[in-house]
Design a protein around this motif. Structure first.
Motif, PDB file in Angstrom:
ATOM      1  N   ARG A 170       0.840  -1.209   0.000  1.00  0.00           N
ATOM      2  CA  ARG A 170       0.000   0.000   0.000  1.00  0.00           C
ATOM      3  C   ARG A 170       0.870   1.252   0.000  1.00  0.00           C
ATOM      4  O   ARG A 170       0.610   2.206  -0.730  1.00  0.00           O
ATOM      5  CB  ARG A 170      -0.882   0.022   1.256  1.00  0.00           C
ATOM      6  N   THR A 230      -3.545   3.422   0.704  1.00  0.00           N
ATOM      7  CA  THR A 230      -3.883   2.945   2.043  1.00  0.00           C
ATOM      8  C   THR A 230      -5.359   3.213   2.312  1.00  0.00           C
ATOM      9  O   THR A 230      -5.792   4.374   2.249  1.00  0.00           O
ATOM     10  CB  THR A 230      -3.033   3.690   3.099  1.00  0.00           C
ATOM     11  N   PRO A 231      -6.149   2.153   2.581  1.00  0.00           N
ATOM     12  CA  PRO A 231      -7.552   2.392   2.937  1.00  0.00           C
ATOM     13  C   PRO A 231      -7.622   2.981   4.341  1.00  0.00           C
ATOM     14  O   PRO A 231      -6.878   2.562   5.227  1.00  0.00           O
ATOM     15  CB  PRO A 231      -8.171   0.987   2.892  1.00  0.00           C
ATOM     16  N   ALA A 286      -9.881   3.229   7.205  1.00  0.00           N
ATOM     17  CA  ALA A 286     -11.027   2.809   8.022  1.00  0.00           C
ATOM     18  C   ALA A 286     -12.334   2.734   7.229  1.00  0.00           C
ATOM     19  O   ALA A 286     -13.400   3.049   7.752  1.00  0.00           O
ATOM     20  CB  ALA A 286     -11.167   3.753   9.216  1.00  0.00           C
ATOM     21  N   GLY A 287     -12.236   2.343   5.966  1.00  0.00           N
ATOM     22  CA  GLY A 287     -13.437   2.148   5.156  1.00  0.00           C
ATOM     23  C   GLY A 287     -14.078   3.442   4.677  1.00  0.00           C
ATOM     24  O   GLY A 287     -15.104   3.433   3.979  1.00  0.00           O
ATOM     25  N   ILE A 288     -13.491   4.576   4.995  1.00  0.00           N
ATOM     26  CA  ILE A 288     -14.100   5.861   4.631  1.00  0.00           C
ATOM     27  C   ILE A 288     -13.458   6.434   3.371  1.00  0.00           C
ATOM     28  O   ILE A 288     -14.134   6.953   2.488  1.00  0.00           O
ATOM     29  CB  ILE A 288     -13.952   6.882   5.801  1.00  0.00           C
ATOM     30  N   SER A 289     -12.147   6.334   3.294  1.00  0.00           N
ATOM     31  CA  SER A 289     -11.458   6.878   2.117  1.00  0.00           C
ATOM     32  C   SER A 289     -10.150   6.099   1.935  1.00  0.00           C
ATOM     33  O   SER A 289      -9.878   5.160   2.690  1.00  0.00           O
ATOM     34  CB  SER A 289     -11.168   8.370   2.311  1.00  0.00           C
ATOM     35  N   GLU A 290      -9.378   6.500   0.947  1.00  0.00           N
ATOM     36  CA  GLU A 290      -8.062   5.885   0.760  1.00  0.00           C
ATOM     37  C   GLU A 290      -7.078   6.962   0.337  1.00  0.00           C
ATOM     38  O   GLU A 290      -7.495   8.006  -0.189  1.00  0.00           O
ATOM     39  CB  GLU A 290      -8.118   4.755  -0.269  1.00  0.00           C
TER      40      GLU A 290
END
Ligand SMILES: O=c1ccn([C@@H]2O[C@H](COP(=O)(O)O)[C@@H](O)[C@H]2O)c(=O)[nH]1
Length: 324
Positions: free
Chosen positions: A132, A138-139, A141-145
């Motif tokens: 990553r 890098t994701p 926490a499921g909100i953005s990357e």
């Protein structure tokens, strides 16, 4: 290169770039503060005196970034890519990594293929994080990357085996990134382990090459070249010949020319009849070219450009030798 070229097959992008730029030279940047040109280091020393750790690291990283920009811009007309040595940037902490990210974006803006030379390799969960950071995103926490370094390719230590490569291969397959696995390194001590004989008669490096080839075979593009490559030290010409045979259709990243003693002329076996298949990275001999040329450190950037031009010419002769 990453921005405009999106998710295209890495092996094909390299083939096109080598043809279009008429070069297989990769500018290496290993920013060791003690080896930066004196006109840069002397003022840096004066400014560092009396600074605390944080400010000192920040300043050193700024200088490393400026030198990197100048080096890359000077040599870009003669090169197909840049290889940034991750360790030197990491040694300057978060400021070094920030500088590296900006240099990567700058080099990609000049149309260069960017290789992050970090040589990671770990159990799959940790390899996931390395991949990553170096070539993926890098994701969060499921909100953005977020893109961290965003290199086009990275080096990789395959010692842990196929599961450790999978997280990198996911970015190779899904996002057009490239991977260069260490097969036979350029250093004097490479022979101690890499040339050991296995019971089946192969050297360790040959067995590693066979594993890397198995990753590459299913990843060939229209050019015939795979998105998985191999690092083979230019300092071992005999190993180069035998590993080239074991790794058809695999880009070889060849460090070791110049400071480590290898010469471009010995690299002809790396290339196919179309002059494809080898990338030659050169670091210290560019940044320190002024020592061999005028001896005037003020002209370090012009000396680097002249050295890059000479290397390009010598490598073009090696690259086209197979077609003659
Ligand atoms: O086998 C290897 C793998 C990587 N390297 C890296 O390439 C450069 C070489 O620097 P020069 O100044 O051109 O000798 C450096 O970043 C090494 O970490 C290598 O030399 N050999």
């Amino acid at each position: 290169m990453a921005e405009g070229d999106g998710r295209r097959h890495f092996g094909d992008r390299l083939a096109e770039a080598v043809r279009a730029r008429r070069s297989c030279l990769v500018i290496g940047y290993d920013p060791d503060l003690d080896r930066l040109p004196p006109p840069v280091v002397e003022p840096l020393r004066r400014r560092l005196a009396g600074l605390g750790e944080t400010e000192a690291l920040r300043l050193a990283a700024e200088v490393v970034e400026q030198v990197g920009r100048t080096l890359v811009e000077a040599c870009a007309p003669h090169a197909v890519g840049v290889k940034f040595q991750f360790a030197f940037f990491l040694a300057l902490g978060p400021w070094g990594l920030g500088a590296l990210r900006r240099l990567i974006v700058h080099a990609q803006g000049l149309g260069l293929v960017v290789i992050a030379d970090a040589k990671p390799g770990d159990i799959a969960s940790t390899s996931t994080a390395y991949a990553r950071a170096l070539i993926g995103t890098t994701p969060l926490a499921g909100i953005s990357e977020a893109t961290v370094l965003g290199a086009d390719a990275c080096t990789f230590n395959p010692y842990l085996g196929p599961d450790s490569a999978e997280p990198f291969l996911a970015w190779v397959d899904g996002a057009g990134r490239g991977l260069f696995a260490l097969v036979h390194t350029s250093n004097p001590g490479a022979t101690a382990l890499q040339e050991l004989r296995l019971q089946d008669g192969r050297q360790v490096a040959e067995a590693v090459a066979d594993v890397v080839n198995s990753w590459a075979m299913s990843r060939r593009g229209a050019s015939g070249y795979a998105s998985v490559g191999a690092v083979v030290g230019a300092t071992y010409p005999e190993a180069l010949v035998s590993l080239r045979r074991r790794l058809p259709g695999v880009w070889l990243l060849l460090p070791g020319v110049g400071a480590q003693g290898a010469s471009p002329e010995a690299l002809a076996p790396a290339f196919d009849r179309e002059g494809l298949g080898g990338l030659v990275s050169v670091s210290r001999s560019l940044l320190e070219a002024w020592r061999q040329q005028s001896g005037d450190p003020q002209g370090w950037a012009a000396a680097a450009a002249a050295a890059a031009s000479q290397l390009q010419e010598a490598l073009e002769r090696a690259r086209t030798a197979a077609s003659r």
